[in-house]
Structure formats: C-alpha cells, structure tokens
Design a protein around this motif. Sequence first.
Motif, PDB file in Angstrom:
ATOM      1  N   UNK A   1      13.277  49.740 -11.669  1.00  0.00           N
ATOM      2  CA  UNK A   1      12.578  49.505 -12.928  1.00  0.00           C
ATOM      3  C   UNK A   1      12.926  48.107 -13.444  1.00  0.00           C
ATOM      4  N   UNK A   2      11.918  47.423 -13.931  1.00  0.00           N
ATOM      5  CA  UNK A   2      12.115  46.070 -14.426  1.00  0.00           C
ATOM      6  C   UNK A   2      12.462  46.107 -15.901  1.00  0.00           C
ATOM      7  N   UNK A   3      13.442  45.320 -16.276  1.00  0.00           N
ATOM      8  CA  UNK A   3      13.907  45.298 -17.647  1.00  0.00           C
ATOM      9  C   UNK A   3      13.397  44.051 -18.359  1.00  0.00           C
ATOM     10  N   UNK A   4      12.557  44.244 -19.380  1.00  0.00           N
ATOM     11  CA  UNK A   4      12.030  43.138 -20.178  1.00  0.00           C
ATOM     12  C   UNK A   4      12.797  43.088 -21.493  1.00  0.00           C
ATOM     13  N   UNK A   5      13.244  41.895 -21.850  1.00  0.00           N
ATOM     14  CA  UNK A   5      13.961  41.728 -23.114  1.00  0.00           C
ATOM     15  C   UNK A   5      13.197  40.782 -24.032  1.00  0.00           C
ATOM     16  N   UNK A   6      13.290  41.045 -25.308  1.00  0.00           N
ATOM     17  CA  UNK A   6      12.746  40.122 -26.313  1.00  0.00           C
ATOM     18  C   UNK A   6      13.873  39.505 -27.127  1.00  0.00           C
ATOM     19  N   UNK A   7      15.093  39.675 -26.637  1.00  0.00           N
ATOM     20  CA  UNK A   7      16.240  39.064 -27.307  1.00  0.00           C
ATOM     21  C   UNK A   7      16.087  37.551 -27.329  1.00  0.00           C
ATOM     22  N   UNK A   8      16.544  36.941 -28.386  1.00  0.00           N
ATOM     23  CA  UNK A   8      16.464  35.479 -28.517  1.00  0.00           C
ATOM     24  C   UNK A   8      17.669  34.775 -27.908  1.00  0.00           C
ATOM     25  N   UNK A   9      18.705  35.546 -27.589  1.00  0.00           N
ATOM     26  CA  UNK A   9      19.899  34.995 -26.943  1.00  0.00           C
ATOM     27  C   UNK A   9      20.403  36.009 -25.927  1.00  0.00           C
ATOM     28  N   UNK A  10      20.918  35.497 -24.826  1.00  0.00           N
ATOM     29  CA  UNK A  10      21.490  36.344 -23.786  1.00  0.00           C
ATOM     30  C   UNK A  10      22.889  35.854 -23.454  1.00  0.00           C
ATOM     31  N   UNK A  11      23.794  36.791 -23.232  1.00  0.00           N
ATOM     32  CA  UNK A  11      25.142  36.433 -22.798  1.00  0.00           C
ATOM     33  C   UNK A  11      25.236  36.723 -21.312  1.00  0.00           C
ATOM     34  N   UNK A  12      25.551  35.677 -20.559  1.00  0.00           N
ATOM     35  CA  UNK A  12      25.646  35.760 -19.108  1.00  0.00           C
ATOM     36  C   UNK A  12      26.956  35.099 -18.697  1.00  0.00           C
ATOM     37  N   UNK A  13      27.774  35.819 -17.955  1.00  0.00           N
ATOM     38  CA  UNK A  13      29.082  35.299 -17.516  1.00  0.00           C
ATOM     39  C   UNK A  13      29.921  34.799 -18.691  1.00  0.00           C
ATOM     40  N   UNK A  14      29.855  35.503 -19.813  1.00  0.00           N
ATOM     41  CA  UNK A  14      30.679  35.152 -20.968  1.00  0.00           C
ATOM     42  C   UNK A  14      30.147  34.007 -21.818  1.00  0.00           C
ATOM     43  N   UNK A  15      28.976  33.470 -21.469  1.00  0.00           N
ATOM     44  CA  UNK A  15      28.385  32.383 -22.257  1.00  0.00           C
ATOM     45  C   UNK A  15      27.073  32.867 -22.854  1.00  0.00           C
ATOM     46  N   UNK A  16      26.840  32.531 -24.107  1.00  0.00           N
ATOM     47  CA  UNK A  16      25.612  32.942 -24.779  1.00  0.00           C
ATOM     48  C   UNK A  16      24.633  31.773 -24.811  1.00  0.00           C
ATOM     49  N   UNK A  17      23.393  32.057 -24.390  1.00  0.00           N
ATOM     50  CA  UNK A  17      22.346  31.034 -24.311  1.00  0.00           C
ATOM     51  C   UNK A  17      21.129  31.468 -25.116  1.00  0.00           C
ATOM     52  N   UNK A  18      20.528  30.521 -25.833  1.00  0.00           N
ATOM     53  CA  UNK A  18      19.248  30.759 -26.498  1.00  0.00           C
ATOM     54  C   UNK A  18      18.169  30.734 -25.432  1.00  0.00           C
ATOM     55  N   UNK A  19      17.235  31.690 -25.503  1.00  0.00           N
ATOM     56  CA  UNK A  19      16.150  31.759 -24.528  1.00  0.00           C
ATOM     57  C   UNK A  19      14.812  31.891 -25.245  1.00  0.00           C
ATOM     58  N   UNK A  20      13.762  31.478 -24.550  1.00  0.00           N
ATOM     59  CA  UNK A  20      12.416  31.493 -25.106  1.00  0.00           C
ATOM     60  C   UNK A  20      11.736  32.811 -24.744  1.00  0.00           C
TER      61      UNK A  20
ATOM     62  N   UNK B   1       8.001  38.512 -23.895  1.00  0.00           N
ATOM     63  CA  UNK B   1       9.361  38.841 -23.496  1.00  0.00           C
ATOM     64  C   UNK B   1       9.700  38.229 -22.150  1.00  0.00           C
ATOM     65  N   UNK B   2      10.919  38.494 -21.684  1.00  0.00           N
ATOM     66  CA  UNK B   2      11.419  37.914 -20.436  1.00  0.00           C
ATOM     67  C   UNK B   2      11.911  39.012 -19.505  1.00  0.00           C
ATOM     68  N   UNK B   3      11.706  38.797 -18.216  1.00  0.00           N
ATOM     69  CA  UNK B   3      12.308  39.672 -17.220  1.00  0.00           C
ATOM     70  C   UNK B   3      13.773  39.281 -17.122  1.00  0.00           C
ATOM     71  N   UNK B   4      14.634  40.127 -17.643  1.00  0.00           N
ATOM     72  CA  UNK B   4      16.052  39.790 -17.714  1.00  0.00           C
ATOM     73  C   UNK B   4      16.687  39.578 -16.335  1.00  0.00           C
TER      74      UNK B   4
END
Length: 192
Positions: A1-20, A25-28
């Motif tokens: 199942x594909x996970x779509x997010x509408x979050x404005x920021x994502x934390x990846x490897x302990x770092x938080x990034x703003x995303x468009x 939405x985005x395919x996480x």
Amino acid sequence: MTYITKDKALTINGKTWWVNSQKSGLFKPMLVSMIYQLDVMLTHHSKVHVLRFDLRLYKYTDDNKIIEVFLRRLKKWLKRKYELKRVGYAWARELETAKNQHYHFALFLNGHKINYPQELIKKILAIASQIDTSAFIPDNCYYNIKRGDYESIQAAIWRLSYLAKARGKGYKAKQTKNYGTSKLLPQTSLKV
C-alpha cells in the motif's frame, strides 16, 4: 500500500525538512528514498551538485526502459568526463493530461568536480535527442549544497519533494515502477 502524506515537514534520519506537499500530497516512501540518496552523497562528498530536469517521451510506453538507456549513457559519460566514482539520482514517472508519460529527474554529483551544469546540460539534451525523447531544463535547475549547511540542503529538498507529488502517478502497467533512485551506500567515515 502506498502512503501519501500532506504533512508540511518530514523527519528523516533525525533531520526535519520542509516539503512541498500542497494539493495532491506526496508519496512518502518515494520522497524518503530520494532524500536518503542525497544524504548518502553527503557522506561521500562535503559538496554535492544537484541538477533538476525532465525527460519527455514522444509516445507512451508500458515500461521505463528508456530511463535505463538514458541513465546508462549519462553515467558512462559522467564517469569518463568528470572521473566520478558515483552518480546519485532520483526519477519519477508521471502521466497527467498528455498521452505520453514524462519523467522528473534529479542528479546528485560530487560538487568538488562539478558546480556549474552548462556542459552537463548539453550532454543531457544530446542523449535525450539520441534516444528519441526531449529534455526540459527548468529555470534555477541546480543547487550546490554543503554537508552540514541546513539551508542549502533544505532548498534542494523542497525542490526534490515535487518529484514525489501524488498527482500524475500510478498511470502505468502493473509491473512498472513510479520512481527509481540510485542504490548508493553511505560512507562509514566522512570524507571531503
């Protein structure tokens, strides 16, 4: 199942990034894979050159073989021309209002060997025409990022997040992928 997010920021490897993530939405998983490959390049090189471009096909295909051919030719040239040991990349397949798919691309290259893409863009355009596609180079198509420089990396990640947008994905044969990335592994001890 594909996970779509509408979050404005994502934390990846302990770092938080703003995303468009506006609109569709985005395919996480797609975005996480892309950011991971950029992170990996930064473990190998303290400077990374990121180039964004598109490939447009003249006719629809059920597969992504054209991408394999394009990448094989481009990587061969890059390794010969710039003596690169590794080429990071991410691509996303999309089909929206046109009848043919197009591909959004990002390259991640050693920023100590390349920091301005003029010659690289010429080669991308040449390879695209050889394989019966066309390349589109958007305005402000490149970023020179530095390890530890959050702002330079953030700007590139914001731009990369567009590749993972949900809109236009999924119109393909069942066995065909929506995206692909390089398979680079991180350097265990940081190098310059």
